[in-house]
Scaffold this active site. Structure first.
Site, PDB file in Angstrom:
ATOM      1  N   ASP A  79       0.834  -1.206   0.000  1.00  0.00           N
ATOM      2  CA  ASP A  79       0.000   0.000   0.000  1.00  0.00           C
ATOM      3  C   ASP A  79       0.865   1.252   0.000  1.00  0.00           C
ATOM      4  O   ASP A  79       2.082   1.179   0.179  1.00  0.00           O
ATOM      5  CB  ASP A  79      -0.995   0.000   1.177  1.00  0.00           C
ATOM      6  CG  ASP A  79      -0.353  -0.392   2.499  1.00  0.00           C
ATOM      7  OD1 ASP A  79       0.896  -0.398   2.580  1.00  0.00           O
ATOM      8  OD2 ASP A  79      -1.092  -0.691   3.440  1.00  0.00           O
ATOM      9  N   ASN A 148      -8.618  -1.997  13.687  1.00  0.00           N
ATOM     10  CA  ASN A 148     -10.000  -2.240  13.238  1.00  0.00           C
ATOM     11  C   ASN A 148     -10.098  -3.483  12.338  1.00  0.00           C
ATOM     12  O   ASN A 148     -11.105  -3.694  11.685  1.00  0.00           O
ATOM     13  CB  ASN A 148     -10.556  -1.008  12.509  1.00  0.00           C
ATOM     14  CG  ASN A 148      -9.794  -0.681  11.229  1.00  0.00           C
ATOM     15  OD1 ASN A 148      -8.852  -1.397  10.858  1.00  0.00           O
ATOM     16  ND2 ASN A 148     -10.189   0.381  10.552  1.00  0.00           N
ATOM     17  N   HIS A 150      -8.171  -4.170   9.701  1.00  0.00           N
ATOM     18  CA  HIS A 150      -7.762  -4.015   8.296  1.00  0.00           C
ATOM     19  C   HIS A 150      -6.444  -4.744   8.032  1.00  0.00           C
ATOM     20  O   HIS A 150      -5.624  -4.924   8.931  1.00  0.00           O
ATOM     21  CB  HIS A 150      -7.708  -2.544   7.859  1.00  0.00           C
ATOM     22  CG  HIS A 150      -6.559  -1.731   8.347  1.00  0.00           C
ATOM     23  ND1 HIS A 150      -6.719  -0.454   8.847  1.00  0.00           N
ATOM     24  CD2 HIS A 150      -5.223  -1.967   8.391  1.00  0.00           C
ATOM     25  CE1 HIS A 150      -5.532   0.042   9.174  1.00  0.00           C
ATOM     26  NE2 HIS A 150      -4.614  -0.861   8.911  1.00  0.00           N
ATOM     27  N   GLU A 155     -10.084  -1.448   4.415  1.00  0.00           N
ATOM     28  CA  GLU A 155     -10.826  -0.997   5.589  1.00  0.00           C
ATOM     29  C   GLU A 155     -12.148  -1.757   5.743  1.00  0.00           C
ATOM     30  O   GLU A 155     -12.700  -2.261   4.750  1.00  0.00           O
ATOM     31  CB  GLU A 155     -11.119   0.506   5.452  1.00  0.00           C
ATOM     32  CG  GLU A 155      -9.873   1.388   5.467  1.00  0.00           C
ATOM     33  CD  GLU A 155      -9.281   1.585   6.863  1.00  0.00           C
ATOM     34  OE1 GLU A 155      -9.277   0.629   7.665  1.00  0.00           O
ATOM     35  OE2 GLU A 155      -8.809   2.704   7.139  1.00  0.00           O
TER      36      GLU A 155
HETATM   37  C1  GLP Z   1      -1.019   0.431   8.418  1.00  0.00           C
HETATM   38  C2  GLP Z   1      -0.642  -0.473   7.249  1.00  0.00           C
HETATM   39  C3  GLP Z   1      -0.915  -1.940   7.562  1.00  0.00           C
HETATM   40  C4  GLP Z   1      -0.382  -2.295   8.930  1.00  0.00           C
HETATM   41  C5  GLP Z   1      -1.083  -1.448   9.967  1.00  0.00           C
HETATM   42  C6  GLP Z   1      -0.670  -1.769  11.384  1.00  0.00           C
HETATM   43  O1  GLP Z   1      -2.329   0.817   8.398  1.00  0.00           O
HETATM   44  N1  GLP Z   1      -1.348  -0.101   6.070  1.00  0.00           N
HETATM   45  O2  GLP Z   1      -0.305  -2.745   6.562  1.00  0.00           O
HETATM   46  O3  GLP Z   1      -0.605  -3.668   9.196  1.00  0.00           O
HETATM   47  O4  GLP Z   1      -0.754  -0.082   9.702  1.00  0.00           O
HETATM   48  O5  GLP Z   1       0.480  -1.047  11.725  1.00  0.00           O
HETATM   49  P1  GLP Z   1       1.255  -1.234  13.070  1.00  0.00           P
HETATM   50  O6  GLP Z   1       2.084  -2.448  12.894  1.00  0.00           O
HETATM   51  O7  GLP Z   1       2.081   0.010  13.209  1.00  0.00           O
HETATM   52  O8  GLP Z   1       0.260  -1.370  14.164  1.00  0.00           O
END
Ligand code: GLP
Length: 258
Positions: A79, A148, A150, A155
């Site tokens: 992403d 959430n 995702h 989302e």
């Molecule tokens: C972002 C990314 C996800 C990731 C998520 C959790 O939203 N798009 O790919 O899994 O954050 O991030 P973290 O590991 O910092 O909690």
């Protein structure tokens, strides 16, 4: 490391440092088995330890040693914030370069990410899907999970589809604003590989750590698969998908305490 099965998904629970080494070895094995493996990686705080372990292993590489070279591996980001150029230090392209790609011998020609600066989002999405197809699909996809539920930036509530432009939810904006100064500078749209893109991977490893992820992990593994918790679609992949959790992230799961 303890192992159990929930909704047909293999779930390993261990301290984060142990999980990180296990996932490091999964990635390295993928490259050993197929030097030009197609590897998709997430950003976020959670996988940083995995990337540090991969870099440290690469640095210990010696001629004739079993640590593989990344020179033929193809690396994909899942992403990117919309309209965030890859040279911007807040971009996911930059994140992956600074945490992993810049420290191993992956060729820059073999690094791919959704083009957030393409003329239109539609063109960027079509080009990314065509790129993944041309590479022969994804061999291994490492995933984190949002609070959430995702995965990548898929989302809750959004239909299952392939790479698309997404409006980030309040929950995600709140969770990720910590990386931006000022927090309001965080983009509210992103390009993301879609659920159908991710779920087609030949192997998927999800890593979640910390109590903040416990509800999302519980829903991913125990809720009826559906758009309310995008990660719940991983249940249908049982044989191809494994969860690696620390005790806090696993704390709301049913069954015996690990
Ligand atoms: C972002 C990314 C996800 C990731 C998520 C959790 O939203 N798009 O790919 O899994 O954050 O991030 P973290 O590991 O910092 O909690």
């Amino acid at each position: 490391m303890t192992e159990r099965s929930i909704s047909g998904v293999r779930v390993f629970v261990a301290p984060a440092a142990e999980l990180e080494l296990a996932i490091r070895d999964i990635v390295l094995d993928a490259i050993r088995q197929k030097p030009d493996a197609v590897l998709m990686f997430p950003t976020g705080s959670t996988p940083e330890g995995v990337y540090a372990a991969l870099v440290s292993q690469f640095r210990r590489r010696r001629p004739g040693a079993p640590n593989p070279s990344w020179s033929q591996a193809r690396c994909l980001n899942m992403d990117e914030y919309w309209r965030m150029p890859s040279w911007d230090r807040q971009s996911y392209a930059w994140f992956m370069k600074s945490h992993l790609y810049g420290w191993v011998d992956v060729s820059t020609a073999n690094i791919y990410y959704p083009d957030a600066m393409a003329p239109t989002a539609e063109e960027a999405c079509q080009a990314y899907e065509a790129q993944i197809e041309a590479l022969g699909g994804i061999d291994h996809c490492l995933l984190g999970i949002g609070v959430n539920g995702h995965i990548a930036f898929n989302e809750p509530g959004y239909p299952r589809t392939r790479t698309h432009l997404v409006e980030l939810t309040e929950s995600t904006i709140e969770a990720n604003q910590r990386f931006f100064e000022p927090p309001e500078a965080m983009p509210t749209q992103a390009l993301t590989a879609g659920l159908d893109t991710l779920l087609a991977s030949r192997r998927i490893t999800l890593l979640a750590t910390g109590a903040a992820k416990a509800e999302a992990v519980r829903d991913a593994l125990t809720a009826d698969p559906g758009n309310d918790c995008p990660a719940s679609f991983l249940q249908g992949l049982a044989d191809r998908c494994t969860f690696y959790l620390d005790e806090e992230a696993a704390s709301l799961l049913p069954g015996e305490a690990p």
